[in-house]
Design an enzyme around this catalytic site. Structure first.
Site, short mmCIF file in Angstrom:
data_model
loop_
_atom_site.label_atom_id
_atom_site.label_comp_id
_atom_site.label_asym_id
_atom_site.label_seq_id
_atom_site.Cartn_x
_atom_site.Cartn_y
_atom_site.Cartn_z
N PRO A 1 55.59 45.59 26.07
CA PRO A 1 55.59 46.91 25.46
C PRO A 1 56.90 47.26 24.75
O PRO A 1 56.88 47.82 23.67
CB PRO A 1 55.34 47.83 26.63
CG PRO A 1 54.75 46.99 27.69
CD PRO A 1 55.37 45.63 27.50
N ILE A 3 59.92 49.16 23.21
CA ILE A 3 60.02 50.57 22.84
C ILE A 3 58.87 50.97 21.93
O ILE A 3 58.85 52.05 21.37
CB ILE A 3 61.36 50.88 22.14
CG1 ILE A 3 61.45 50.12 20.80
CG2 ILE A 3 62.53 50.52 23.01
CD1 ILE A 3 62.59 50.60 19.92
N LYS A 4 57.90 50.08 21.74
CA LYS A 4 56.80 50.38 20.85
C LYS A 4 55.91 51.46 21.45
O LYS A 4 55.95 51.75 22.64
CB LYS A 4 55.97 49.12 20.57
CG LYS A 4 56.77 47.97 19.99
CD LYS A 4 57.51 48.36 18.73
CE LYS A 4 56.56 48.69 17.59
NZ LYS A 4 57.27 49.10 16.37
N GLY A 5 55.08 52.04 20.60
CA GLY A 5 54.21 53.12 21.04
C GLY A 5 52.94 52.65 21.71
O GLY A 5 52.16 53.46 22.19
N ASP A 56 42.06 45.92 10.24
CA ASP A 56 41.16 47.02 10.58
C ASP A 56 41.12 47.16 12.10
O ASP A 56 41.31 46.20 12.85
CB ASP A 56 39.77 46.74 10.04
CG ASP A 56 38.87 47.97 10.08
OD1 ASP A 56 39.40 49.07 10.33
OD2 ASP A 56 37.66 47.83 9.88
#
Length: 241
Positions: A1, A3-5, A56
């Site tokens: 993860p 610091i990504k959202g 997508d």
């Protein structure tokens, strides 16, 4: 993860060549975002012309998966980063909201494992992907190699939408010259930076640490480090091109 959202789940199943992404419940101070903002970015991409360069996504609610397929380490991570999206009340683990994308090889990993010819082609594709996005009025935001993937056919596609913006909303700037020796030697930014300010000349240190990658990049896409490239495209888009 990091610091990504998002938290990304990769299933080791040949019959399921997809990844699942869940939005975190919290973010470190350096990441100024919210769940609603990230969802709006994914909706923007869904409704925008993706020009073959943005993956997508399929959006699902209440996805039930057998609990036995989850290792305890993974469940601990999900409980920590996105507990509001997790329902463990029954025999299944239910993911309350998830985005599903086709799985690709992250470009940073591809570059590490590629031959010189493959690396050259991938760097060329990377720059072309960014330029296709620019032409469609999309600024990727975070242009690190890991946020792009390589498809089975060798095409480079962007897949991390946390920080995308419209080109026309960005303010492309040069880094100001230091006014004195103290500013020149400072390890901190001495000039003001607005929320939509972008400094293309600063991309190099983050992207071009590998000498071979840097050589290929500068041969094909040195203009991506020049503010004039970005500003000229912004002006063309604003003029209706």
């Amino acid at each position: 993860p990091g610091i990504k959202g998002m938290v990304m789940l990769v299933f080791d199943l040949p019959s399921f060549p997809f990844v699942c992404q869940l939005i975190k419940d919290f973010y470190p101070p350096q990441k100024d975002t919210t769940r609603e903002l990230i969802q709006s970015k994914y909706l923007l991409v869904k409704q925008h012309d993706r020009v073959g360069r943005m993956a997508d996504t399929l959006e699902y609610s209440n996805v039930a998966l057998p609990r036995q397929r989850f290792e305890e380490e993974l469940l601990r991570e999900l409980r920590h980063f996105c507990p509001s999206l997790l329902d463990e009340s029954g025999e299944d683990v239910v993911l309350r909201h998830v985005y599903i994308e086709r799985r690709m090889v992250p470009l940073n990993i591809y570059l590490q494992e590629s031959s010189p010819a493959q690396m050259e082609a991938a760097v060329l594709e990377y720059g072309n992907a960014i330029k296709d996005l620019v032409a469609a009025n999309i600024f990727p935001g975070d242009m690190l190699w890991k946020n792009f993937g390589v498809t089975r056919h060798g095409k480079v596609v962007f897949y991390d939408y946390d920080e995308i913006e419209y080109i026309t909303d960005c303010n492309f700037r040069r880094v100001p010259e230091p006014r004195n020796e103290e500013e020149e030697m400072s390890g901190e930014i001495w000039y003001t930076v607005g929320p939509k300010d972008v400094f293309p000349e600063t991309f190099g240190p983050f992207l071009l640490g590998n000498d071979a990658v840097r050589e290929a990049f500068m041969r094909h896409h040195a203009d991506l480090l020049d503010v004039e490239f970005w500003q000229s495209h912004k002006e063309r888009i604003l003029a209706g091109h």
